[in-house]
Design a protein around this motif. Structure first.
Motif, PDB file in Angstrom:
ATOM      1  N   ALA A   1      44.834 -10.275  29.381  1.00 44.13           N
ATOM      2  CA  ALA A   1      45.278  -9.742  28.197  1.00 44.13           C
ATOM      3  C   ALA A   1      45.426 -10.593  27.058  1.00 44.13           C
ATOM      4  O   ALA A   1      45.075 -10.662  25.762  1.00 44.13           O
ATOM      5  CB  ALA A   1      46.527  -8.561  28.063  1.00 44.13           C
ATOM      6  N   ASP A   2      46.218 -11.811  27.159  1.00 42.93           N
ATOM      7  CA  ASP A   2      46.215 -12.725  26.387  1.00 42.93           C
ATOM      8  C   ASP A   2      45.149 -13.606  26.031  1.00 42.93           C
ATOM      9  O   ASP A   2      44.854 -13.989  24.935  1.00 42.93           O
ATOM     10  CB  ASP A   2      47.346 -13.742  26.776  1.00 42.93           C
ATOM     11  CG  ASP A   2      48.788 -13.258  26.563  1.00 42.93           C
ATOM     12  OD1 ASP A   2      49.090 -12.125  25.671  1.00 42.93           O
ATOM     13  OD2 ASP A   2      50.100 -13.762  27.031  1.00 42.93           O
ATOM     14  N   ALA A   3      44.467 -13.720  27.088  1.00 39.70           N
ATOM     15  CA  ALA A   3      42.869 -14.223  26.688  1.00 39.70           C
ATOM     16  C   ALA A   3      42.275 -13.397  25.902  1.00 39.70           C
ATOM     17  O   ALA A   3      41.379 -14.127  25.110  1.00 39.70           O
ATOM     18  CB  ALA A   3      42.222 -14.699  27.970  1.00 39.70           C
ATOM     19  N   GLY A   4      42.245 -12.053  25.864  1.00 42.61           N
ATOM     20  CA  GLY A   4      41.411 -11.096  25.385  1.00 42.61           C
ATOM     21  C   GLY A   4      42.003 -11.322  23.520  1.00 42.61           C
ATOM     22  O   GLY A   4      41.217 -11.398  22.584  1.00 42.61           O
ATOM     23  N   ALA A   5      43.259 -11.601  23.559  1.00 40.27           N
ATOM     24  CA  ALA A   5      43.921 -11.581  22.143  1.00 40.27           C
ATOM     25  C   ALA A   5      43.365 -12.884  21.424  1.00 40.27           C
ATOM     26  O   ALA A   5      43.087 -13.025  20.263  1.00 40.27           O
ATOM     27  CB  ALA A   5      45.266 -11.428  22.129  1.00 40.27           C
ATOM     28  N   TYR A   6      43.412 -13.924  22.353  1.00 41.63           N
ATOM     29  CA  TYR A   6      42.976 -15.211  21.637  1.00 41.63           C
ATOM     30  C   TYR A   6      41.622 -15.328  21.506  1.00 41.63           C
ATOM     31  O   TYR A   6      41.093 -15.624  20.433  1.00 41.63           O
ATOM     32  CB  TYR A   6      43.268 -16.193  22.846  1.00 41.63           C
ATOM     33  CG  TYR A   6      42.587 -17.603  22.571  1.00 41.63           C
ATOM     34  CD1 TYR A   6      43.346 -18.467  21.623  1.00 41.63           C
ATOM     35  CD2 TYR A   6      41.514 -17.979  22.875  1.00 41.63           C
ATOM     36  CE1 TYR A   6      42.758 -19.904  21.376  1.00 41.63           C
ATOM     37  CE2 TYR A   6      40.802 -19.132  22.461  1.00 41.63           C
ATOM     38  CZ  TYR A   6      41.484 -20.054  21.769  1.00 41.63           C
ATOM     39  OH  TYR A   6      41.021 -21.283  21.499  1.00 41.63           O
ATOM     40  N   SER A   7      40.640 -14.680  22.398  1.00 39.03           N
ATOM     41  CA  SER A   7      39.319 -14.384  22.033  1.00 39.03           C
ATOM     42  C   SER A   7      39.161 -13.619  20.767  1.00 39.03           C
ATOM     43  O   SER A   7      38.078 -14.397  19.964  1.00 39.03           O
ATOM     44  CB  SER A   7      38.535 -13.911  23.331  1.00 39.03           C
ATOM     45  OG  SER A   7      37.111 -13.715  22.960  1.00 39.03           O
ATOM     46  N   ALA A   8      39.693 -12.562  20.524  1.00 39.01           N
ATOM     47  CA  ALA A   8      39.375 -11.723  19.272  1.00 39.01           C
ATOM     48  C   ALA A   8      39.658 -12.599  18.230  1.00 39.01           C
ATOM     49  O   ALA A   8      38.972 -12.667  17.365  1.00 39.01           O
ATOM     50  CB  ALA A   8      40.205 -10.731  19.608  1.00 39.01           C
TER      51      ALA A   8
END
Length: 461
Positions: A211-218
């Protein structure tokens, strides 16, 4: 990007981002830097070119096969066990990417960047439309995967069309070995730079979850748009350009300072302006489910803004024959970036990891500038001040916009108007400050713009 963020979840973004980081890393190793070595060849030798193409393709399929076999342990090590199936599918991106390396090297040698840019625009636009359509009809994570494959396939066709290159069954091992000896140094620095840019994603996924990786990616993809717009063409042009000036120190030094000042002049206000407007931008463009991630977007923009004067340093060191300095600095930078983000994420949060990234980038700015100006023979203090001056101007502008936003606009104005007023106010302030501080640079640019017109008029009968 904003449309996909509203339709997909942070976990889906994170899974694709982690898988893509692995694929791109293996593609870089598989290429072995041979295409970069082709750019610096004195002349185009057909047999060498064909040999590099087949060597690249053989390495690409070997890497893809290895990734397919070891997908599950790799995904587990990166903290994304559920993404193993993505690794198995996305391994096909490796040959898709490396098959176009030779064609791109020929395009770069011939300085045909405008044609290449047109195909890049076409491929990214069609891929984005396809991803949005698939997301709208409910394909979820497969929309992001399809975007990568569509963009890669169209880009490959475009490279072959622009370069007019057609592979033939010709192979000479001696030519590949000769280029490999030269390219290993370039590949080492490119791998280290890749680790610098991708290690935060891996560290965040491992310590903080998808989830945090997704926030970072976006947030990272959105904050990288200015770099993609400005630098995707500039860095490709500068590498072969600096290589032609390798033995002309004065001309090379002037080109380094001018290109550094101009890229900073353009990029810094975008990055620091995004930091100032991160909160309303995140809410407006990404929607309520991403609103809490606005500090991540702001800090990422700030970290990239700190490095805007460094945008020309990699092509300068590569093109001017300072591969050793580039390699060791790239390795040190990769280690420092990975360690800083890991330190912030291990016992902290995503925001603390981004703060650590900002701090290490501030140190990188000073250290990287010292390495480059020393290699160029430019006095450090004067060169550093001239290169960072537009960045300091942009930071002052962004600070004023952020104050206006926090103390008045946020309480009284809708997010849409906050973004619009912030951009208008920031643009006006930055224009005034640039006129006051960058007079010599602006006069130089005006002279460069007028010079071709003057030459054209003088050639008329």
């Amino acid at each position: 990007m904003p449309i996909l963020a509203r339709l997909l979840t942070p976990e889906e973004f994170g899974a694709v981002a982690v898988a893509l980081a692995v694929v791109q890393f293996l593609a870089m190793i598989g290429g072995a830097g041979l295409a970069s070595a082709l750019i610096l060849e004195p002349k185009e030798d057909a047999e060498t070119i064909h040999s590099v193409f087949w060597a690249n393709l053989a390495l690409a399929f070997s890497m893809a096969a290895g990734l397919y076999v070891f997908a599950e342990p790799l995904a587990g090590w990166f903290g994304a066990s559920d993404a193993a199936y993505l690794l198995r599918l996305m391994c096909l991106l490796i040959p898709l990417q490396l098959a176009g390396d030779v064609a791109y090297a020929l395009v770069a040698r011939r300085m045909q960047f405008s044609r290449d840019a047109l195909w890049s625009m076409i491929s990214e636009s069609i891929a984005a439309i396809a991803a949005v359509v698939l997301a709208l009809v409910g394909f979820g994570i497969w929309a992001l995967v399809a975007q990568l494959f569509v963009a890669g396939a169209i880009r490959l066709v475009g490279l072959f069309f622009v370069s007019r290159y057609l592979p033939r069954l010709r192979f000479r091992l001696e030519g590949v070995v000769r280029l490999a000896r030269f390219s290993l140094g370039l590949m080492g620095s490119e791998v280290a730079n890749f680790v610098t840019f991708q290690s935060p994603m891996v560290v965040i996924s491992r310590f903080l979850g998808l989830a945090d990786a997704g926030a970072y990616s976006a947030a990272n993809r959105f904050s990288s748009i200015p770099n993609q717009v400005v630098l995707s063409g500039v860095m490709g042009v500068l590498f072969p350009a600096f290589s032609t000036m390798m033995h002309d120190r004065e001309r090379r030094s002037q080109a380094l300072m001018l290109s550094t000042q101009v890229t900073t002049l353009m990029l810094a206000p975008m990055m620091f302006g995004l930091w100032a407007l991160a909160k309303p931008s995140m809410l407006l463009l990404f929607g309520p489910q991403w609103a809490a991630a606005w500090p991540v977007l702001g800090l990422l923009a700030l970290s990239k803004g700190l490095l805007t004067p460094c945008s020309t340093f990699i092509p300068y060191l590569k093109g001017s024959g300072h591969g050793g300095a580039l390699f060791w600095w790239a390795v040190g930078r990769a280690a420092a970036t990975t360690a800083a983000v890991a330190w912030g994420a291990h016992d902290g949060t995503l925001i603390e990891a981004m703060v650590a990234l900002c701090l290490v980038n501030a140190v990188v700015l000073v250290g990287y500038s010292w390495v480059v100006f020393r290699a160029d023979g430019t006095p450090f203090l004067s060169g550093f001040y001239r290169s960072v001056r537009p960045m300091l101007t942009a930071a002052l502008m962004a600070f004023a916009v952020r104050l206006a936003l926090d103390h008045y606009l946020a309480q009284h104005v809708h997010p849409v108007l906050q973004v619009g007023i912030g951009i208008a106010l920031g643009g006006l302030l930055y224009a005034v400050l640039v006129l006051l501080t960058e007079g010599p640079l602006l006069r130089k640019l005006l002279e460069l713009v007028r010079r071709p017109r003057t030459a054209a008029v003088a050639s008329l009968p």
